[in-house]
Design a protein around this motif. Structure first.
Motif, mmCIF file in Angstrom:
data_model
loop_
_atom_site.group_PDB
_atom_site.id
_atom_site.type_symbol
_atom_site.label_atom_id
_atom_site.label_comp_id
_atom_site.label_asym_id
_atom_site.label_seq_id
_atom_site.Cartn_x
_atom_site.Cartn_y
_atom_site.Cartn_z
ATOM 1 N N GLY A 90 0.851 -1.105 0.055
ATOM 2 C CA GLY A 90 0.059 -0.177 0.073
ATOM 3 C C GLY A 90 1.004 1.116 -0.038
ATOM 4 N N MET A 91 2.261 1.029 0.063
ATOM 5 C CA MET A 91 3.292 2.509 -0.074
ATOM 6 C C MET A 91 4.299 2.086 -0.909
ATOM 7 S SD MET A 91 2.936 4.646 3.508
ATOM 8 C CE MET A 91 3.612 6.517 3.265
ATOM 9 N N LEU A 92 5.435 2.206 -0.445
ATOM 10 C CA LEU A 92 6.738 2.101 -1.127
ATOM 11 C C LEU A 92 6.793 0.491 -1.687
ATOM 12 C CD1 LEU A 92 8.907 4.864 0.195
ATOM 13 C CD2 LEU A 92 7.367 4.987 -1.746
ATOM 14 N N ASP A 93 7.698 0.519 -2.545
ATOM 15 C CA ASP A 93 8.103 -0.797 -2.949
ATOM 16 C C ASP A 93 9.684 -0.937 -2.484
ATOM 17 O OD1 ASP A 93 6.288 -2.573 -4.501
ATOM 18 O OD2 ASP A 93 6.119 -0.493 -5.457
ATOM 19 N N ALA A 94 10.426 0.345 -2.697
ATOM 20 C CA ALA A 94 11.900 0.418 -2.083
ATOM 21 C C ALA A 94 11.990 1.531 -1.545
ATOM 22 C CB ALA A 94 12.769 -0.165 -3.155
ATOM 23 N N ALA A 95 13.037 1.880 -0.865
ATOM 24 C CA ALA A 95 13.480 3.241 -0.447
ATOM 25 C C ALA A 95 15.026 3.301 -0.333
ATOM 26 C CB ALA A 95 13.283 3.553 1.091
ATOM 27 N N CYS A 96 15.843 4.270 -0.895
ATOM 28 C CA CYS A 96 16.977 4.366 -0.991
ATOM 29 C C CYS A 96 17.788 5.346 -0.058
ATOM 30 C CB CYS A 96 17.557 4.699 -2.350
ATOM 31 S SG CYS A 96 16.954 3.647 -3.672
ATOM 32 N N PRO A 97 18.475 4.959 1.029
ATOM 33 C CA PRO A 97 18.931 5.911 2.165
ATOM 34 C C PRO A 97 20.159 6.497 1.849
ATOM 35 C CG PRO A 97 18.392 3.710 3.177
ATOM 36 C CD PRO A 97 18.406 3.504 1.558
ATOM 37 N N GLY A 98 20.206 7.633 1.860
ATOM 38 C CA GLY A 98 21.650 8.229 1.815
ATOM 39 C C GLY A 98 22.388 8.260 3.248
ATOM 40 N N GLN A 99 23.597 8.913 3.188
ATOM 41 C CA GLN A 99 24.219 9.236 4.456
ATOM 42 C C GLN A 99 23.202 10.341 5.270
ATOM 43 O OE1 GLN A 99 26.911 7.810 5.699
ATOM 44 N NE2 GLN A 99 26.917 6.380 4.171
ATOM 45 N N VAL A 100 23.288 10.655 6.295
ATOM 46 C CA VAL A 100 22.599 11.601 7.133
ATOM 47 C C VAL A 100 22.574 13.072 6.250
ATOM 48 C CG1 VAL A 100 22.343 12.874 9.173
ATOM 49 C CG2 VAL A 100 22.570 10.428 9.208
ATOM 50 N N PHE A 101 21.236 13.384 5.968
ATOM 51 C CA PHE A 101 21.092 14.566 5.447
ATOM 52 C C PHE A 101 21.756 14.775 3.864
ATOM 53 C CE2 PHE A 101 20.043 16.949 9.558
ATOM 54 C CZ PHE A 101 18.920 16.118 9.511
#
Ligand code: ADP
Ligand code: ADP
Ligand code: MG
Ligand code: MG
Ligand code: MG
Ligand code: MG
Lengths: 327, 210, 327, 210
Positions: C67-78
């Motif tokens: 019901g929402m995202l399939d994937a997320a790509c987190p970078g370093q902080v900010f």
């Protein structure tokens, strides 16, 4: 003191109004005396009522709903609610199957709930939660505090009550979950009680308080700041020393933020704690990570471990629908 | 005593509590959770509003009403304790239109007993009882001896003061300070301070020639 | 700097490990390059991928799931993630129906996602979220930022994608939700980027920053601290001035904490904002209150309003099952 | 130029960036989000690790590899920009075993063009382009004039310095500082500072008699 506030005296009322307006299908609130209850009552079940000082949100009002509490009695910030609140809540949610009070073990909460229990004319029982292993237990003292493990008791007893269990069964389960649960916390900063307007304690930029409660009260000892893994070791040593789980035992691991610590760090703690538990041959099979039993904006976190068996696992997994916990 | 004395005492206590705000407040921040002053102030405020309602009642009923009102107002640990005190005093004075000093002292002692049983606490646990128990004993003795009012008041205030200070060196076994272990040593118990301030304020109103 | 951390450099990896270990049925993580994806993929649907710098948790990884995202790509902080992360995530979750990138409008996020989009060989589109009305919009500048309204876009487009909509339909809906959404925030304190080790900005005990973003960057202006109702008026004036809703319009009201503000205050804000909206003749019929788009431990909050119609209401209400949002 | 010069330049830039940590870092805290120094340092570190891999490659391929590596390392706004710069330089130098100064200057200009189009930015927007564009123009002019290396290096470093300082008085229309409006005035753009530091460091390695 920088807070979102109009008048300190109306803060609790405004916040509870906001809670109810954000969850109109789920919750209702009464003032004078103050309590929060499920919007839809009616099920023929034991009524679970908790409560305590405010400032720990979402505890307890955020846990009112199907599969958990029937009502919550919020006191002023860090101040136990008064017996008239419990009596009004009981009158509103008792279906004739009796009332179970779930109370965190503090002098004030204990006495106020006990006076309510004495005045209440219908069947009732009380579960005292005292999961904080930072404090030594003793029958000659106030004893251990109730902290983040209260959520676990409320969740599991809530599930049992929903299944139609009797008051005695709910009371027995609550005591059993409490005995299987241990917690300990560490704080980096103090919090500021709105009416006081300044931090409850001072703490240096490289100091931490080990064994804190959830009211900004100082902890058992002050230490130099240390790496997360070391903090986790300190907390888990005390927790496992208390619970003494057998190898292979299944556990619930609850990482609770006190309010001012980012979720990222809470997940990091969860990773560190899980690694340590597995290294001890234990099996953390359920997890809960987040700000659930807070101390206003205090930075810090606590770890809670509950020893599971098939019954407790099923009760944890049972559906719950509250403002703050839902599955 | 008359109910008018209770009303004057309420006013005096409220003023004295406000005058001691910063000390009471900082004591509960040091070894508690910082709310004790606010709790007590809330109690005082509601009693000020109750003055009209209790004025026509005999002292026993007035104390009973005060106790019930405080019970639903203060909260925390001090709420049920202070309320129990007044409710028990009210019961002890039931049916007595104008209690004498010995009756008042007996009622005070009943109030202190109610705190002991409600809080499951006794002397030496670093709570308000460390002020209330010795003050109650002295009050009974002086009342029975028929001590003159100014002397009685002076001695009670001194006894409260001395015992309040003595909580500084204790570790706590009851209440929130018990969580602190040894760290509570060196700090006066906030509830004891409140009781001392209240007792001194009441004594002051009585010492003056009526 | 007091944080739960072992080594600053391994913080993100440890936190993501903790996230996945806390939600083993729901999520999986890959490192090198880093992305978080649903444990169970497979459904024949448009793949939604978001991402951005870390430090905003639960955004975005906490919104991965049914019901929402399939994937997320987190970078370093900010720090925006790099294109290889988006490409790896796309390879993992694309089912052949195309990829929709949901990107907060920042120079860095825009460019990194755009480079990924250029390199991606399958069909893709991008929704740029720019809901922050504290910043003036202009085609000659970077324009408005994407802040807490991103959650609303991800939720609604997520629901539509789950229903089997096409890439073009998802893209169109995302743009539509973005256009119907406006946010603005205020901060009481700065946050501390772990690698920097000290607060990004200094602020006095009676000052607040109005119009802040979610990276500890200073806001549009500094003001003296003011009552909650006045803060709400300032924020809603800007939001409603932008959205210009007709009387009677149904709205979603999202009160978002930046990380260091207690839930009690967020509910108080919700009450204040709801009162004001109703006074304007508007109908806040849905609410979300909590720490969803955070800025590490920054104290403060933002208000987000989305204009609803029947379609958006249904998409908001549609079931969602992620780590941070579930109903 | 040879690839060995690129490696020496990488080492010099890394050292210079580290030496300017506190200034670069505080600039991005003042008008950005505080990560610029860390981003650039991360880029430098990964390039240091890449030295062995690029050593045998011709300059064009070395720049291409540097660009691709930075693209998956830096992130943020500076990541795609700096990467685009090197990727474009690599393309411009493709097939040239040992580029001369004019070819290098043309490649540099191609790199700057890549930044402009990737960032949709130009002169006067308070970004790294405010250093790179004038430096690139001067480099092309001096290279075509056949200016001697020490003079060329000195002039480029001075041009970078002057233009870096000039960003102080600008408002930003691109990047994170654009959110600040007038409040960005009075602060040097962090990306410009980084470029100035890098350019000065490279110039220093070249000025010395090789
Ligand atoms: N069991 C007890 N018996 C007697 N007095 C107690 C007991 N527990 C606490 N107190 C008194 O209550 C005071 C604290 O009151 P208060 O701050 O209002 O409540 P809380 O501790 O719940 O925040 C203590 O200073 C102590 O004097
Ligand atoms: N559109 C753009 N064009 C050119 N340079 C830009 C642009 N946007 C940002 N920059 C540069 O990037 C620098 C900021 O880089 P960095 O801090 O690493 O990324 P972020 O701003 O995403 O945190 C700015 O100081 C500026 O020089
Ligand atoms: Mg209290
Ligand atoms: Mg207290
Ligand atoms: Mg950044
Ligand atoms: Mg930056």
């Amino acid at each position: 003191m920088k807070k979102f506030v109009n008048e300190v005296d109306s803060m609790l009322r405004e916040a509870l109004s906001g809670l109810i307006e954000a969850h109109p299908q789920l919750l209702r609130v009464e003032f004078e005396p103050t309590f929060v209850a499920r919007r839809e009552g009616g099920a023929n079940k034991v009524a679970l009522i908790s409560g305590g000082g405010s400032g720990h949100e979402p505890l307890h009002a955020g846990f009112v709903g199907r599969g958990m509490l029937d009502a919550a009695c919020p006191g002023q910030v860090f101040t136990s609610p008064t017996p008239d609140q419990m009596l009004a809540a009981a009158a509103a949610v008792d279906t004739g199957r009796g009332v179970l009070f779930i109370v965190k073990n503090y002098a004030g909460d204990g006495m106020n709930f006990q006076m309510a229990a004495e005045m209440l004319e219908t069947g009732n029982a009380t579960v005292l939660v005292n999961d904080d292993v930072a404090v030594e237990n003793s029958t000659h003292t106030t004893g251990r505090r109730g902290v983040a493990g209260t959520l676990v008791v409320e969740k599991m007893v809530g599930a049992l009550a929903e299944q139609g269990a009797t008051l005695a069964e709910c009371k027995a389960l609550g005591d059993r979950v409490n005995a299987a649960t241990a917690s300990m916390g560490v704080a980096f900063t103090s919090c500021t009680v709105p009416a006081a307007g300044r931090p409850t304690f001072d703490i240096g930029p490289d100091e931490i308080e080990i064994g804190v409660g959830i009211h900004g009260e100082p902890g058992r000892r002050r230490a130099a700041h240390m790496p997360a893994d070391e903090i986790v070791r300190t907390l888990l040593d005390a927790i496992l020393g208390d619970l003494k789980p057998q190898a292979g035992r299944q556990l619930l691991l609850h990482v609770n933020g006190f309010g001012g610590t980012p979720l990222m760090e809470l997940y990091l703690l969860h990773h560190a704690a899980g690694r340590r538990l597995k290294a001890e041959g234990l099996a953390p099979v359920r997890s809960l990570v987040g700000n659930y039993t807070t101390s206003l904006e205090m930075a810090g976190a606590s770890l809670t471990v509950t020893l599971l068996d098939d019954e407790l696992l099923a009760l944890w997994d049972a559906p719950v629908h509250t403002a703050a916990l839902r599955w | 005593m008359k109910t008018q004395h209770i009303i004057e005492a309420v006013e005096a206590v409220q003023a004295a509590i406000l005058a001691n705000e910063s000390q009471i407040e900082s004591l509960d921040r040091a070894i508690g959770d910082g709310d004790h002053f606010i709790n007590v102030r809330r109690g005082c405020e509601v009693l000020m509003g109750l003055r009209g309602e209790i004025a026509p009642l005999p002292p026993g009923e007035a104390f009973g009403k005060i106790g019930m009102k405080l019970l639903s107002t203060i909260g925390g640990a001090s709420g049920p304790l202070i309320s129990s005190f007044f409710i028990a005093m009210g019961k002890s004075l039931a049916g007595i239109a104008e209690p004498d000093r010995v009756q008042f002292a007996a009622a005070f002692a009943a109030g202190v007993e109610a705190i002991k049983s409600r809080g499951k606490a006794d002397l030496g646990e670093k709570t308000m009882l460390d002020v209330l128990i010795p003050v109650s004993r002295l009050l009974q003795r002086l009342a029975e001896q028929g001590a003159p009012l100014p002397a009685l008041c002076g001695q009670l205030a001194a006894e409260a003061h001395r015992n309040m200070l003595a909580t500084r060196d204790m570790t706590a076994t009851k209440g929130r300070a018990s969580f602190l272990g040894e760290r509570a040593i060196g700090h006066i118990d906030p509830g004891s301070k409140t009781c001392e301030v209240a007792i001194a304020a009441v004594c002051d109103t009585l010492k003056e020639p009526a």
